[in-house]
Design a protein around this motif. Structure first.
Motif, mmCIF file in Angstrom:
data_model
loop_
_atom_site.group_PDB
_atom_site.id
_atom_site.type_symbol
_atom_site.label_atom_id
_atom_site.label_comp_id
_atom_site.label_asym_id
_atom_site.label_seq_id
_atom_site.Cartn_x
_atom_site.Cartn_y
_atom_site.Cartn_z
ATOM 1 N N SER A 87 0.813 -1.219 0.000
ATOM 2 C CA SER A 87 0.000 0.000 0.000
ATOM 3 C C SER A 87 0.854 1.280 0.000
ATOM 4 O O SER A 87 0.513 2.245 -0.692
ATOM 5 N N ASP A 88 1.961 1.299 0.730
ATOM 6 C CA ASP A 88 2.762 2.527 0.802
ATOM 7 C C ASP A 88 3.352 2.869 -0.570
ATOM 8 O O ASP A 88 3.311 4.016 -1.011
ATOM 9 N N SER A 89 3.884 1.832 -1.230
ATOM 10 C CA SER A 89 4.488 2.062 -2.540
ATOM 11 C C SER A 89 3.426 2.501 -3.554
ATOM 12 O O SER A 89 3.657 3.393 -4.371
ATOM 13 N N VAL A 90 2.243 1.892 -3.471
ATOM 14 C CA VAL A 90 1.153 2.253 -4.387
ATOM 15 C C VAL A 90 0.779 3.725 -4.196
ATOM 16 O O VAL A 90 0.684 4.493 -5.155
ATOM 17 N N PHE A 91 0.644 4.128 -2.938
ATOM 18 C CA PHE A 91 0.264 5.520 -2.677
ATOM 19 C C PHE A 91 1.367 6.475 -3.136
ATOM 20 O O PHE A 91 1.104 7.528 -3.731
ATOM 21 N N ASP A 92 2.599 6.065 -2.883
ATOM 22 C CA ASP A 92 3.742 6.888 -3.284
ATOM 23 C C ASP A 92 3.734 7.127 -4.800
ATOM 24 O O ASP A 92 3.921 8.254 -5.267
ATOM 25 N N GLN A 93 3.489 6.070 -5.539
ATOM 26 C CA GLN A 93 3.542 6.191 -7.009
ATOM 27 C C GLN A 93 2.453 7.134 -7.526
ATOM 28 O O GLN A 93 2.716 8.005 -8.345
ATOM 29 N N ILE A 94 1.252 6.944 -7.012
ATOM 30 C CA ILE A 94 0.157 7.777 -7.530
ATOM 31 C C ILE A 94 0.333 9.220 -7.056
ATOM 32 O O ILE A 94 0.056 10.168 -7.792
ATOM 33 N N SER A 95 0.839 9.407 -5.851
ATOM 34 C CA SER A 95 0.902 10.772 -5.332
ATOM 35 C C SER A 95 2.003 11.592 -6.017
ATOM 36 O O SER A 95 2.019 12.813 -5.898
ATOM 37 N N HIS A 96 2.920 10.913 -6.730
ATOM 38 C CA HIS A 96 3.950 11.662 -7.448
ATOM 39 C C HIS A 96 3.617 11.852 -8.929
ATOM 40 O O HIS A 96 4.438 12.375 -9.678
ATOM 41 N N ALA A 97 2.423 11.452 -9.344
ATOM 42 C CA ALA A 97 2.047 11.624 -10.752
ATOM 43 C C ALA A 97 1.787 13.110 -11.014
ATOM 44 O O ALA A 97 0.927 13.707 -10.364
ATOM 45 N N PRO A 98 2.532 13.720 -11.949
ATOM 46 C CA PRO A 98 2.377 15.169 -12.123
ATOM 47 C C PRO A 98 1.093 15.601 -12.843
ATOM 48 O O PRO A 98 0.532 16.639 -12.522
ATOM 49 N N THR A 99 0.628 14.828 -13.813
ATOM 50 C CA THR A 99 -0.527 15.288 -14.601
ATOM 51 C C THR A 99 -1.643 14.244 -14.570
ATOM 52 O O THR A 99 -1.429 13.109 -14.142
ATOM 53 N N MET A 100 -2.802 14.652 -15.090
ATOM 54 C CA MET A 100 -3.945 13.738 -15.151
ATOM 55 C C MET A 100 -3.610 12.528 -16.026
ATOM 56 O O MET A 100 -3.960 11.397 -15.693
#
Ligand SMILES: Cc1cc2nc3c(=O)[nH]c(=O)nc-3n(C[C@H](O)[C@H](O)[C@H](O)COP(=O)(O)O)c2cc1C
Length: 315
Positions: free
Chosen positions: A283-296
């Motif tokens: 879960s932590d890695s999943v959240f990390d990846q999505i939260s660093h996505a710059p654009t839609m």
């Protein structure tokens, strides 16, 4: 009977509409709270979430937060004109800025104020009223002062999140206290708190056989199949579940993008992933990846990748 819990900024109409397009098992939802603000004169600028045209799917019970009887009645009348026959009063919100103004669970230590409010509002609102409570604000003794007050009024039901306000959303649900005070309630009690899996629900059903209705919040984000599984539907295969989850997420993103009032769609989506990510093993890695996505566009690409490649806990 399963109600979707109100989660401010999470279970708003976008979520409810997208959820109902892909999943079943939810019979109704209490809306995230609508705050009573002085000067609004009952104009529900803040009630867009319950605008009938935004609510095409799950039946909704609007929730009101506040302690001003006149404003409460105005808001109830407004919501009645929008067709709402039921409303809910929030006596559970634990956020300090709210409780210190004797709103939400900040009212629980003051049962006389709750009585005064109910005396004023119940005869003057056109709907039936339910309340959502905790076992107290600072300690569980408070519930024993509150129940006799609630028993004196014709309430539709009482939703009990079996924690005290000081616990926020953490620490154990206080089953021993709920079990002890449950026989004191004259009204139907709806159970709420930490139903995260099918086995959690079975344990709750066994512990409280007299309770026939449950409210689920975070568990629906961890596993959107949970309500239908509780209702006895067969869980889909992992592959099918992932396929459905992806379609649901993409429809949810579209709901946000179609809302002209929503300025930061990316931030909103990232916030929801605080809960969605908990349905994944990493879960932590999943959240990390999505939260660093710059654009839609990045959010959509990463969402596809995560759902396709990351292991999910359920079903
Ligand atoms: C982010 C968040 C927002 C919430 N907003 C509301 C709210 O607007 N009204 C309310 O009565 N409860 C609110 N709650 C409490 C939930 O409705 C519910 O009582 C709590 O999450 C416990 O249920 P669960 O374990 O099934 O999530 C909120 C909880 C969270 C985590």
């Amino acid at each position: 009977m399963i109600l979707l819990a109100p989660l401010q900024s999470f279970t708003d109409y976008h979520f409810r509409n997208a959820f109902s397009m892909h999943y079943t098992g939810i019979d109704g939802a209490v809306s995230p709270f609508i705050s009573l603000l002085k000067g609004e004169k009952g104009k529900p600028r803040i009630a867009r979430d319950v605008l009938p045209s935004n609510n095409r799917s799950i039946p909704v019970i609007p929730q009101i937060l506040g302690n001003d009887a006149a404003l409460f009645i105005q808001m109830a009348e407004f919501l009645h004109r929008w067709g709402y026959e039921k409303i809910n009063w929030n006596l559970g919100c634990p956020v300090r800025s709210i409780t210190r103004k004797q709103r939400g669970s900040g009212l629980i230590p003051y049962p006389d104020l709750i009585r005064e409010m109910l005396e004023k509002i119940i005869p003057n609102i056109p709907q039936s009223l339910s309340v959502k409570i905790r076992l107290g604000l600072n300690n569980t003794d408070e519930i024993y002062q509150l129940v006799p007050v609630l028993n004196d009024f014709p309430l539709e039901n009482i939703i009990v999140h079996a924690r005290i306000g000081a616990q926020m959303y953490e620490g154990n649900v206080q089953h021993d206290v709920l079990q002890k005070c449950l026989p004191l309630f004259r009204h139907e009690v709806i159970y709420n708190g930490d139903i995260f899996s099918y086995s959690d629900c079975i344990a709750i059903k066994n512990r409280y056989p007299e309770i026939k209705k449950w409210m689920i919040g975070r568990g629906v984000f961890y596993n959107p199949f949970l309500p239908s599984m509780i209702k006895g539907e067969q869980a889909p295969t992992k592959e099918k579940a992932k396929e459905m989850f992806l379609s649901f997420l993409l429809d949810l993103y579209s709901e946000f993008q179609n809302d002209n009032h929503l300025l930061r769609v990316e931030n909103k989506i990232k916030m929801l992933w605080e809960l969605f990510s908990k349905g994944f093993v990493n879960s932590d890695s999943v959240f990390d990846q999505i939260s660093h996505a710059p654009t839609m566009n990045d959010i959509v690409t990463i969402t596809r990748k995560l759902v396709e490649t990351e292991e999910m806990k359920n079903p």
